[in-house]
Design a protein around this motif. Structure first.
Motif, PDB file in Angstrom:
ATOM      1  N   ASP A 114     -46.169  43.037 -12.760  1.00  0.00           N
ATOM      2  CA  ASP A 114     -45.337  44.010 -13.508  1.00  0.00           C
ATOM      3  C   ASP A 114     -45.349  44.939 -12.075  1.00  0.00           C
ATOM      4  O   ASP A 114     -44.863  46.879 -12.863  1.00  0.00           O
ATOM      5  CB  ASP A 114     -46.120  44.511 -14.626  1.00  0.00           C
ATOM      6  CG  ASP A 114     -47.380  44.958 -14.757  1.00  0.00           C
ATOM      7  OD1 ASP A 114     -48.462  44.943 -13.138  1.00  0.00           O
ATOM      8  OD2 ASP A 114     -48.935  45.071 -15.044  1.00  0.00           O
ATOM      9  N   LYS A 115     -45.821  44.888 -11.079  1.00  0.00           N
ATOM     10  CA  LYS A 115     -45.746  45.870  -9.783  1.00  0.00           C
ATOM     11  C   LYS A 115     -44.501  46.386  -9.523  1.00  0.00           C
ATOM     12  O   LYS A 115     -43.553  45.312  -9.352  1.00  0.00           O
ATOM     13  CB  LYS A 115     -46.537  46.341  -8.688  1.00  0.00           C
ATOM     14  CG  LYS A 115     -48.833  46.018  -9.469  1.00  0.00           C
ATOM     15  CD  LYS A 115     -48.937  45.902  -8.577  1.00  0.00           C
ATOM     16  CE  LYS A 115     -50.780  46.208  -8.647  1.00  0.00           C
ATOM     17  NZ  LYS A 115     -51.512  45.486  -7.073  1.00  0.00           N
ATOM     18  N   SER A 116     -44.460  47.402  -8.473  1.00  0.00           N
ATOM     19  CA  SER A 116     -42.712  47.369  -7.872  1.00  0.00           C
ATOM     20  C   SER A 116     -43.274  46.499  -6.956  1.00  0.00           C
ATOM     21  O   SER A 116     -43.572  47.712  -5.929  1.00  0.00           O
ATOM     22  CB  SER A 116     -42.138  48.840  -7.917  1.00  0.00           C
ATOM     23  OG  SER A 116     -40.858  48.671  -7.464  1.00  0.00           O
ATOM     24  N   TYR A 117     -42.271  46.169  -6.227  1.00  0.00           N
ATOM     25  CA  TYR A 117     -42.664  44.844  -5.346  1.00  0.00           C
ATOM     26  C   TYR A 117     -41.397  45.629  -4.395  1.00  0.00           C
ATOM     27  O   TYR A 117     -39.595  45.536  -4.772  1.00  0.00           O
ATOM     28  CB  TYR A 117     -42.853  44.493  -4.511  1.00  0.00           C
ATOM     29  CG  TYR A 117     -44.427  43.980  -4.393  1.00  0.00           C
ATOM     30  CD1 TYR A 117     -45.678  43.910  -4.275  1.00  0.00           C
ATOM     31  CD2 TYR A 117     -44.398  43.389  -6.135  1.00  0.00           C
ATOM     32  CE1 TYR A 117     -46.580  44.233  -4.484  1.00  0.00           C
ATOM     33  CE2 TYR A 117     -46.169  43.034  -6.398  1.00  0.00           C
ATOM     34  CZ  TYR A 117     -47.104  43.561  -5.469  1.00  0.00           C
ATOM     35  OH  TYR A 117     -48.645  43.433  -6.006  1.00  0.00           O
ATOM     36  N   SER A 118     -40.798  45.841  -2.869  1.00  0.00           N
ATOM     37  CA  SER A 118     -39.789  46.316  -1.965  1.00  0.00           C
ATOM     38  C   SER A 118     -39.213  45.062  -2.206  1.00  0.00           C
ATOM     39  O   SER A 118     -39.546  44.095  -1.542  1.00  0.00           O
ATOM     40  CB  SER A 118     -40.091  46.603  -1.149  1.00  0.00           C
ATOM     41  OG  SER A 118     -39.940  47.752  -0.755  1.00  0.00           O
ATOM     42  N   VAL A 119     -37.850  45.115  -2.371  1.00  0.00           N
ATOM     43  CA  VAL A 119     -36.814  43.746  -2.179  1.00  0.00           C
ATOM     44  C   VAL A 119     -36.106  43.726  -0.385  1.00  0.00           C
ATOM     45  O   VAL A 119     -35.331  44.651  -0.729  1.00  0.00           O
ATOM     46  CB  VAL A 119     -35.749  43.811  -3.489  1.00  0.00           C
ATOM     47  CG1 VAL A 119     -34.743  42.495  -3.052  1.00  0.00           C
ATOM     48  CG2 VAL A 119     -36.528  43.448  -4.544  1.00  0.00           C
TER      49      VAL A 119
END
Length: 320
Positions: A114-119
């Motif tokens: 549910d964390k936001s990671y870079s793509v």
């Protein structure tokens, strides 16, 4: 009247040329090596399994599910794989959802968070000999690192594309001069705009057969065949894009940049000390936190079940 038609034709031709010029994509902006490194850090992951480790790159997010592109040989054993993101948080890889790209040494794995990671952004422009590229991955510790008791350190190395194989081998055709080590297989090769142009997976070594034919001793052959020549190989990202649909990845869901590769930015110089974000002192301890998180979650669920059982018991006493 003839002059009028002639003028109209000239104006029309000018308009067409202008339209063509306007629709041509402009080159992406070249970034200093340090900025490319910052981009690379966020999208590069470490993949650890029972048989060893490798690297990968986050290429897609769908809700809480992230897709990572890596070399298939990194996860071919499909046993007990875990993944570390840039924040050094461990994530379990579901072996049943590993998708191999047919005919080449590529695979897609998933993890949920549910964390936001870079793509990562993906470049579709043609790569050329002499083009500057960077490689970002998590190598296994070498002899010096082990002797020094050093933890794992993500490596970001600069180099250039030195050529292409006329006949691809298992998808590999891009050749470059960046330094790599075991454990970096599956990591991204990036251009000077920080976009993925290939997936690293092979390092060339001396040809043992030719060395024996030239009269080299078995000892020399044994040693030389383990030393990398300095040239490395990647599967161009264009190969993956052509096959992405076969592993359930739509190009519409990827961050694709069609602009041409930019000229080199400021040269990259590695720091004297590794960034704390690029260092893992104890890989096993870090990976074990995944089990700790699971135990905590199980404990919370058991506690909730006990509370609910108590409430139900009280309701029973009062006939509710």
């Amino acid at each position: 009247m003839r002059t009028h038609h002639h003028l109209a034709a000239i104006l029309t031709g000018t308009a067409v040329v202008s339209a063509i010029v306007i629709t041509l994509p402009s080159a992406a902006r070249a970034l200093p090596g340090t900025q490319v490194n910052d981009i690379a850090r966020e999208v590069t992951v470490l993949i650890s399994g029972e048989q060893g480790q490798g690297s990968g790159v986050i290429i897609q997010r769908n809700g809480n599910t992230y897709s990572v592109l890596t070399a298939y040989h990194v996860i071919s054993s499909r046993e007990g794989f875990r993944l570390l993101t840039a924040d050094q948080q461990p994530h379990k890889i579901d072996a049943s959802k590993i998708r191999r790209v047919a005919g080449v040494d590529l695979a897609v794995v998933e993890f949920t968070s549910d964390k936001s990671y870079s793509v990562a952004k993906i470049a579709t422009s043609k790569t050329n000999e002499g083009q500057d590229v960077f490689v970002s991955g998590w190598p296994s510790n070498g002899a010096v690192g082990r002797e020094a008791g050093s933890g794992l350190i993500r490596q970001f190395t600069s180099g250039s594309i030195s050529g292409f194989l006329p006949k691809p081998y298992n998808g590999y055709s891009m050749i470059y001069t960046n330094v790599t080590r075991a454990g970096m297989s599956g990591c991204p090769v990036l251009d000077t705009a920080g976009r993925v142009v290939g997936i690293h997976g092979m390092g060339d070594t001396e040809d043992a057969k030719k060395m024996r034919e030239s009269g080299a001793s078995q000892e020399m052959v044994s040693v030389a065949s383990k030393l990398k020549s300095g040239f490395n190989y990647a599967v161009p990202i264009s190969v993956f894009l052509k096959k992405a649909n076969s592993v359930g990845i739509s190009s519409n869901t990827l961050q694709i940049d069609q602009s041409p590769a930019p000229e080199a930015g400021a040269a990259y110089t590695a720091s004297n000390q590794p960034d704390p974000r690029d260092k893992i002192d104890n890989l096993q301890a870090t990976l074990n936190t995944l089990n700790d998180i699971k135990k905590t979650a199980d404990g919370v669920r058991e506690g909730a079940d006990s509370i609910q059982h108590g409430i139900n018991s009280i309701r029973g006493l009062f006939g509710r």
